[in-house]
Design an enzyme around this catalytic site. Structure first.
Site, PDB file in Angstrom:
ATOM      1  N   ILE A  49      40.912  42.176  30.729  1.00  0.00           N
ATOM      2  CA  ILE A  49      42.064  41.286  30.649  1.00  0.00           C
ATOM      3  C   ILE A  49      41.915  40.313  29.481  1.00  0.00           C
ATOM      4  CG2 ILE A  49      43.377  39.527  31.903  1.00  0.00           C
ATOM      5  CD1 ILE A  49      42.356  40.805  34.518  1.00  0.00           C
ATOM      6  N   TYR A 201      32.423  35.980  45.333  1.00  0.00           N
ATOM      7  CA  TYR A 201      33.491  36.094  44.339  1.00  0.00           C
ATOM      8  C   TYR A 201      34.739  35.356  44.837  1.00  0.00           C
ATOM      9  CZ  TYR A 201      36.940  38.301  41.274  1.00  0.00           C
ATOM     10  OH  TYR A 201      37.951  38.532  40.373  1.00  0.00           O
TER      11      TYR A 201
END
Ligand code: NAP
Ligand code: NAG
Ligand code: NAG
Ligand code: NAG
Length: 325
Positions: A49, A201
């Site tokens: 990304i 995460y």
């Protein structure tokens, strides 16, 4: 054997449904804004990304600084972006967000050498890796949350100097839908081997949203800070290289998830979009204002996490005052 077949089929069906849903919601940033004369930092702008985000900014004429911990990856990405966009003002700098020393070195270098900083994209992130950092902290939390926390604060004076009420400097944190599974356990936020990687995460991504919430309260109108949720994107973030499950995961991600180019659109929107510049402490998804889970807006948790983070990244009160000078 048949169990494996069933699991595989179920997995593929679920992934297909995901994929169809995602394609129906994919949004594109339509801003035509140019960035000539502006400076942008994209952490981890070297693959996935981040690479797409950095390439987009370079196409718009910005001075783009990409940063990751590996010299060769950085140089490859630099070459790619320069060739594709013909923008000569793209630079790579070493930055390891798992190391406080590396962050400080990077920030000092930026403050010394850059005249302005219009946009900071906290994009770098890791999804796997159970290692502990040099100073015994948890690796995923360090790279995804504590690292960007420290980096953002250290760069704040330059962002503040650059931004105006009419055109605020922008901080964009790349969070995740997985923040929904996150929780902040104050006794354990910096413990080395606490819980499953995926939960760490999730916690780190919830932490980012809380950080945005708290920071936005401390900023005046000339710097805004927002988060984005890019959706499910086909990159190698959750892939443990060299494992079978890693290869399967990668294939599924590449087949069914958004391409990184689509994944970058909401980040770009938050960095450039007119409406996004008026928001602060918010989260965007599919190029629209969205809403994180309720606890991500809890003032008390945000304030407490802020204090805890300050001590975890070892910022003295004098240094902190400098960040807000
Ligand atoms: N993919 C998804 O579905 C998804 C969904 C929601 C949110 N996100 C978020 O989007 C962001 C980008 O992820 P991605 O999917 O594009 O992953 P990616 O392809 O693995 O890219 C991650 C980037 O972070 C850099 N990085 C890793 N460790 C670092 C460190 N210690 N210091 C500095 N940079 C480091 C990497 O640099 P190297 O190339 O040198 O390793 C790489 O450029 C992450 O914050 C991720 O959590 C992704
Ligand atoms: C972005 O992350 C940094 C570091 O975690 C935090 O200080 C800041 O408030 C966050 N901003 C937003 C909008 O989430
Ligand atoms: C955070 O620290 C500040 C200053 O040290 C203190 O005034 C404040 O009460 C603390 N907030 C929380 C929620 O712990
Ligand atoms: C930004 O700079 C101004 C002075 O130019 C200062 O008054 C203000 O407190 C600073 N804000 C932040 C958030 O650093």
């Amino acid at each position: 054997m048949s169990l494996i077949v069933y699991i595989t089929i179920t997995f593929v069906i679920v992934a297909l449904i995901f994929s169809l849903y995602q394609k129906s919601t994919n949004a594109i940033c339509t801003s035509k804004k140019r960035l000539d004369g502006k400076t942008v930092i994209v952490t981890g702008g070297t693959t996935g990304i981040g690479l797409e985000t950095a390439t987009d900014f370079a196409e718009r004429g910005a001075r783009v600084i990409i940063a990751c911990p590996f010299q060769n990856e950085g140089e490859d990405a630099l070459k790619l972006i320069t060739e594709k966009t013909e923008n000569k003002d793209v630079v790579f700098k070493l930055l390891d967000l798992s190391s406080l020393a590396s962050i400080r070195k990077f920030a000092a270098d930026i403050l010394d050498t850059e005249k302005r900083l219009d946009i900071l994209i906290n994009n770098a992130g890791v999804g796997v890796g159970g290692e502990t950092t040099d100073d015994g902290m948890n690796y995923i939390m360090r790279v995804n949350y504590f690292g960007p926390f420290l980096l953002t604060l250290l760069l704040l004076p330059l962002l503040n100097k650059t931004g105006t009420i009419f055109e605020p400097a922008r901080i964009v944190n790349v969070s995740s839908v997985l923040h929904n599974f996150g929780s902040i356990n104050f006794d354990k936020v910096n413990v080395a081997n606490y819980g499953l990687g995926i939960l760490l995460y999730s916690n780190s991504k919830l932490g980012l949203i809380l950080f945005a919430h708290e920071l936005s309260k401390k900023l005046k109108g000339n710097v805004v800070v927002n988060c984005v949720d890019p959706g499910y994107v086909g990159t190698r973030i959750f892939v443990k290289s060299g494992t079978i499950s890693g290869i399967i995961l990668l294939i599924i991600a590449l087949l069914f998830f958004k391409t990184p180019w689509y994944g970058a659109q909401t980040t770009i929107f938050a960095a450039l979009g007119k409406e996004a510049g008026k928001a602060s402490g918010q989260i965007f998804k599919n190029c629209q204002l969205s809403r994180a889970k309720q606890s991500a807006y809890d003032d008390e948790t945000a304030a407490k996490l802020w204090n805890k983070s300050i001590s975890c990244v070892k910022l003295s009160s004098e240094e902190l005052a400098q960040c807000f000078r």
